[in-house]
Design an enzyme around this catalytic site. Structure first.
Site, PDB file in Angstrom:
ATOM      1  N   GLY A  80      -8.680   4.275   7.222  1.00 30.05           N
ATOM      2  CA  GLY A  80      -8.319   5.679   7.453  1.00 30.05           C
ATOM      3  C   GLY A  80      -6.834   5.885   7.686  1.00 30.05           C
ATOM      4  CG  MET A 140     -11.092   3.696   2.234  1.00 33.21           C
ATOM      5  SD  MET A 140      -9.520   3.601   3.110  1.00 33.21           S
ATOM      6  CE  MET A 140      -8.380   3.625   1.737  1.00 33.21           C
ATOM      7  CG  HIS A 143      -9.205   0.537  -0.365  1.00 36.48           C
ATOM      8  ND1 HIS A 143      -8.592   0.286   0.849  1.00 36.48           N
ATOM      9  CD2 HIS A 143     -10.534   0.612  -0.102  1.00 36.48           C
ATOM     10  CE1 HIS A 143      -9.513   0.212   1.795  1.00 36.48           C
ATOM     11  NE2 HIS A 143     -10.698   0.424   1.248  1.00 36.48           N
ATOM     12  CG  ASP A 188      -4.964   2.551   0.901  1.00 33.34           C
ATOM     13  OD1 ASP A 188      -5.978   1.846   0.787  1.00 33.34           O
ATOM     14  OD2 ASP A 188      -3.885   2.132   1.368  1.00 33.34           O
ATOM     15  N   GLY A 194      -2.711   3.945   8.086  1.00 35.41           N
ATOM     16  CA  GLY A 194      -1.803   2.811   8.066  1.00 35.41           C
ATOM     17  C   GLY A 194      -1.298   2.538   9.470  1.00 35.41           C
ATOM     18  CB  SER A 253      -0.887   0.016   1.242  1.00 36.05           C
ATOM     19  OG  SER A 253      -1.351   1.334   1.461  1.00 36.05           O
ATOM     20  CG  HIS A 308      -3.925  -1.477  -1.581  1.00 37.50           C
ATOM     21  ND1 HIS A 308      -5.085  -2.138  -1.935  1.00 37.50           N
ATOM     22  CD2 HIS A 308      -4.254  -0.700  -0.517  1.00 37.50           C
ATOM     23  CE1 HIS A 308      -6.063  -1.782  -1.119  1.00 37.50           C
ATOM     24  NE2 HIS A 308      -5.587  -0.902  -0.247  1.00 37.50           N
ATOM     25  CG  MET A 315      -7.897   7.385   2.749  1.00 31.87           C
ATOM     26  SD  MET A 315      -7.041   7.305   4.315  1.00 31.87           S
ATOM     27  CE  MET A 315      -6.321   5.662   4.225  1.00 31.87           C
ATOM     28  CG  ASP A 352      -6.244  -2.660   3.230  1.00 31.65           C
ATOM     29  OD1 ASP A 352      -5.165  -2.449   3.809  1.00 31.65           O
ATOM     30  OD2 ASP A 352      -6.840  -1.801   2.537  1.00 31.65           O
ATOM     31  N   GLY A 353      -4.881  -4.377   6.240  1.00 32.33           N
ATOM     32  CA  GLY A 353      -4.711  -3.766   7.557  1.00 32.33           C
ATOM     33  C   GLY A 353      -3.969  -4.655   8.530  1.00 32.33           C
ATOM     34  N   GLY A 354      -2.815  -4.197   8.963  1.00 36.40           N
ATOM     35  CA  GLY A 354      -2.076  -4.918  10.004  1.00 36.40           C
ATOM     36  C   GLY A 354      -1.459  -6.234   9.554  1.00 36.40           C
ATOM     37  CB  SER A 401       3.283   0.207   8.418  1.00 36.37           C
ATOM     38  OG  SER A 401       2.376  -0.767   8.881  1.00 36.37           O
ATOM     39  CG  MET A 455     -11.641  -2.629   5.193  1.00 37.62           C
ATOM     40  SD  MET A 455     -10.158  -2.196   4.273  1.00 37.62           S
ATOM     41  CE  MET A 455      -9.208  -1.301   5.509  1.00 37.62           C
TER      42      MET A 455
HETATM   43  C1  DX5 Z   1      -6.190   1.648   5.700  1.00 31.05           C
HETATM   44  C2  DX5 Z   1      -5.728   1.357   4.287  1.00 31.05           C
HETATM   45  C3  DX5 Z   1      -4.646   0.344   4.190  1.00 31.05           C
HETATM   46  C4  DX5 Z   1      -3.365   0.723   4.879  1.00 31.05           C
HETATM   47  C5  DX5 Z   1      -2.762  -0.538   5.426  1.00 31.05           C
HETATM   48  O1  DX5 Z   1      -7.321   2.437   5.637  1.00 31.05           O
HETATM   49  O2  DX5 Z   1      -6.816   0.886   3.505  1.00 31.05           O
HETATM   50  O3  DX5 Z   1      -4.404  -0.043   2.849  1.00 31.05           O
HETATM   51  O4  DX5 Z   1      -2.429   1.353   4.060  1.00 31.05           O
HETATM   52  O5  DX5 Z   1      -1.648  -0.190   6.162  1.00 31.05           O
HETATM   53  P1  DX5 Z   1      -0.922  -1.218   7.136  1.00 31.05           P
HETATM   54  O6  DX5 Z   1      -0.455  -2.362   6.304  1.00 31.05           O
HETATM   55  O7  DX5 Z   1       0.175  -0.398   7.683  1.00 31.05           O
HETATM   56  O8  DX5 Z   1      -1.931  -1.647   8.167  1.00 31.05           O
HETATM   57 ZN    ZN Z   2      -6.442  -0.037   1.489  1.00 34.24          ZN
END
Ligand code: DX5
Ligand code: ZN
Length: 229
Positions: free
Chosen positions: A149, A75, A73, A36, A151, A9, A34, A38, A184-186, A207, A144
């Site tokens: 919102g 948002m 993606h 993002d 990373g 991402s 990816h 927002m 997606d996420g963590g 991250s 998700m």
């Molecule tokens: C969060 C994003 C993710 C984000 C993931 O809203 O949609 O794509 O970048 O970041 P990590 O991998 O650091 O959780």
């Molecule tokens: Zn994303």
């Protein structure tokens, strides 16, 4: 052996050197970029739009010149107005949250009519029942594993059960097109195997990759962990 995809991402990239960062993760072995988006309305953060997508597009290529898909993606709310702009900007996949669209079926068709693959994104508390009548129009399901919102958040474990349920829905749907199951996420090196075992085949990692000094090492460690599934 499953066909797993790693999707860095760019949210965690150095935005001042975005083209270089995209090339670096592709050199490191990324399968998908990816992207993002927002809007400070649907989510409490503001990132990038179609202009930046078209600026990134020429960088999202492998050494042999083949294209690396850009996975947008969204948002944002509303969704429809901005879809054709991202298609023109070179997006390959466009996914959105059901809460961002008044007419989900129409938005899925709009994305496909624009020549892109269509994805539906599920927040941690959003039920998968939104898929009930649209599996024939969905190319990607994005689960998700954080609230969208930002990373760098912690993986929410209930996403594992949801991935398994989504995988069962894909198997039961018997549609004649592939449906990717993305998370997606963590996502990190130390939980990616467990997430794959739950059913995901496409892994967004922000991250974990851009926060490391050696992107190639992280991608390699992730693939090693995936090989054990
Ligand atoms: C969060 C994003 C993710 C984000 C993931 O809203 O949609 O794509 O970048 O970041 P990590 O991998 O650091 O959780
Ligand atoms: Zn994303």
């Amino acid at each position: 052996m499953n066909n797993y995809r790693i999707a860095p991402s760019i949210l965690s990239a150095d935005f001042a050197r975005l083209g270089e960062e995209v090339r670096a993760v592709i050199d490191a072995g990324a399968d998908v970029i990816h992207f993002d988006v927002m809007d400070n309305h649907f989510v409490p953060n503001l990132t990038v739009g179609p202009l930046v997508c078209s600026a990134v597009r020429p960088h999202a290529v492998r050494a042999d010149g083949s294209k690396v898909p850009i996975d947008v993606h969204l948002m944002v709310a509303p969704v429809d107005r901005i879809v054709p702009d991202f298609a023109k900007a070179g997006a390959d996949i466009i996914s959105f949250h059901p809460e961002g669209s008044d007419h989900i079926d129409r938005t899925l068709s709009l994305i496909r009519d624009c020549g892109c693959r269509a994805g539906l994104v599920f927040n941690p508390a959003t039920p998968l029942s939104y898929l009930d009548y649209v599996m024939d129009k969905v190319d990607l399901i994005l689960i998700m594993s954080v609230n969208p919102g930002f990373g760098g958040q912690k993986f929410i474990p209930s996403a594992l059960k949801k991935l398994t349920e989504a995988k069962a829905r894909i198997a039961a749907a018997k549609v004649d097109h592939p449906i990717w199951l993305e998370v997606d996420g963590g996502v990190k090196t130390d939980n990616i195997a467990e997430i794959a075992a739950a059913g995901a085949d496409t892994f967004v990692a922000g991250s974990a990759i851009f926060g490391a000094r050696d992107y190639g090492q992280v991608v390699q460690d992730m693939r090693k962990a995936l090989a054990s599934v």
